[in-house]
Design an enzyme around this catalytic site. Structure first.
Site, mmCIF file in Angstrom:
data_model
loop_
_atom_site.group_PDB
_atom_site.id
_atom_site.type_symbol
_atom_site.label_atom_id
_atom_site.label_comp_id
_atom_site.label_asym_id
_atom_site.label_seq_id
_atom_site.Cartn_x
_atom_site.Cartn_y
_atom_site.Cartn_z
ATOM 1 N N CYS A 1 52.504 38.031 48.862
ATOM 2 C CA CYS A 1 53.214 39.237 49.543
ATOM 3 C C CYS A 1 52.070 40.445 49.407
ATOM 4 C CB CYS A 1 54.421 39.698 49.004
ATOM 5 S SG CYS A 1 54.996 41.307 49.620
ATOM 6 N N CYS B 1 51.218 40.894 56.425
ATOM 7 C CA CYS B 1 52.435 40.766 55.708
ATOM 8 C C CYS B 1 52.901 39.263 55.785
ATOM 9 C CB CYS B 1 53.601 41.607 56.649
ATOM 10 S SG CYS B 1 55.437 41.153 56.065
ATOM 11 N N ASN B 2 53.108 38.845 54.603
ATOM 12 C CA ASN B 2 53.373 37.087 54.645
ATOM 13 C C ASN B 2 54.643 36.876 55.469
ATOM 14 O OD1 ASN B 2 51.690 38.018 52.189
ATOM 15 N ND2 ASN B 2 51.318 35.858 52.241
ATOM 16 N N THR B 3 55.746 37.963 55.025
ATOM 17 C CA THR B 3 56.874 37.534 55.758
ATOM 18 C C THR B 3 57.061 37.669 57.019
ATOM 19 O OG1 THR B 3 57.704 38.845 53.700
ATOM 20 C CG2 THR B 3 59.656 38.167 55.157
ATOM 21 N N TYR C 1 61.217 43.448 54.522
ATOM 22 C CA TYR C 1 61.626 42.379 55.435
ATOM 23 C C TYR C 1 61.973 41.269 54.703
ATOM 24 C CZ TYR C 1 58.853 44.235 59.593
ATOM 25 O OH TYR C 1 58.419 44.854 60.801
ATOM 26 N N GLY C 2 61.903 41.262 53.334
ATOM 27 C CA GLY C 2 61.751 39.868 52.649
ATOM 28 C C GLY C 2 63.260 39.364 52.952
HETATM 29 N N1 DGL Z 1 54.167 43.003 52.289
HETATM 30 C C1 DGL Z 1 55.376 42.193 52.980
HETATM 31 C C2 DGL Z 1 55.057 40.615 52.592
HETATM 32 O O1 DGL Z 1 53.718 40.362 52.449
HETATM 33 C C3 DGL Z 1 56.630 42.417 53.005
HETATM 34 C C4 DGL Z 1 57.613 42.619 51.981
HETATM 35 C C5 DGL Z 1 58.800 42.964 52.480
HETATM 36 O O2 DGL Z 1 58.910 43.904 53.305
HETATM 37 O O3 DGL Z 1 59.758 42.564 51.681
HETATM 38 O O4 DGL Z 1 55.580 39.624 52.485
#
Ligand code: DGL
Length: 252
Positions: free
Chosen positions: A181, A71-73, A40-41
């Site tokens: 993340c 997920c932070n993103t 997702y980043g």
């Molecule tokens: N685990 C994710 C986060 O906390 C997503 C990372 C990703 O998909 O780029 O941001």
């Protein structure tokens, strides 16, 4: 029984789920890894919002009482939109800037996160609050998500990838590194090894997952969501291959 939906772009959210299950073992959990759309980043907020609407619709159809964006993103891109559009409570990731700022002895903290998280208004607001007190250095953990999705948590290649983003933070004097993340805690052994080999054995890594689990417990209480009335259960679902998800769910 409370039904709790938990999502991430892949296996990263398992690091949060681990803490949630420790604290609230009696619920029914549905973990959804959107790994057909991972990472997702680098995706746009609109793209991530669209994915999150689809995932939320599924969880609601399953009768979810609350949903955790592990997920932070996704939290940065979509949590406000979801809160405005859906009736259930959403719990998201908080960048753990505060504990890092309180703990630092050098006055420098490092943030490792995705590009999307570092651009998000939530992170920028939190950063603004602490910027006068400590120096904040940031790096995208380039390639970290891919390592974890491939189950490559250690070894020379993983160390090389980790070092490229971690070393600049340590060189700037950061002694507290925020894992911004949810994939990154799976690389903790490698992060610690690289830090020690590069002369920073005292560097500490901060994972906000336990705080998110406590927040879920509080939100359930505030919203009168009944806890632990029935048999606990866990379902793992993936939009792509489930192989790594099943493997990682066994070790996390
Ligand atoms: N685990 C994710 C986060 O906390 C997503 C990372 C990703 O998909 O780029 O941001």
């Amino acid at each position: 029984m409370a039904i709790i939906g938990i999502m991430d772009s892949g296996v990263g959210g398992l690091s949060v789920f681990h803490e949630i299950r420790k604290l609230l073992p009696q619920e029914h959990y549905i973990y959804f890894a959107d790994n057909a759309h991972c990472p997702y980043g680098e995706k746009t907020p609109e793209y991530i919002q669209d994915r999150l609407r689809r995932i939320t619709n599924y969880f609601l159809w399953r009768g979810a009482d609350a949903m955790v964006l592990a997920c932070n993103t996704a939290t940065a891109a979509a949590i406000e939109t979801l809160r405005a559009e859906y009736p259930i409570p959403f719990i998201g990731m908080e960048p753990a800037v505060k504990p890092a700022a309180l703990g630092t002895e050098t006055g420098v903290i490092g943030i490792l996160a995705t590009a999307g998280t570092l651009k998000g208004s939530k992170y920028l607001t939190t950063k603004g609050r602490f910027e006068g007190e400590v120096r904040i250095e940031e790096r995208v953990g380039n390639g970290f998500v891919e390592l974890v999705e491939n189950g490559e948590l250690s070894g020379p290649h993983a160390e090389q990838v980790v070092r490229a983003s971690l070393a600049p933070l340590l060189d700037e004097g950061a002694d507290r590194i925020v894992l911004g993340c949810t994939h990154y805690p799976f690389l903790l052994d490698t992060l610690r090894k690289v830090a020690a080999e590069d002369g920073h054995p005292d560097a500490r890594f901060i994972d906000p997952a336990p705080a998110v689990a406590r927040r879920l417990a509080d939100v359930m209480a505030e919203n009168g969501i009944p806890a632990g009335k029935s048999e606990p259960g866990v379902e793992y679902l993936a939009s792509g291959s489930a192989d790594n998800l099943l493997r990682m769910s066994l070790i996390s």
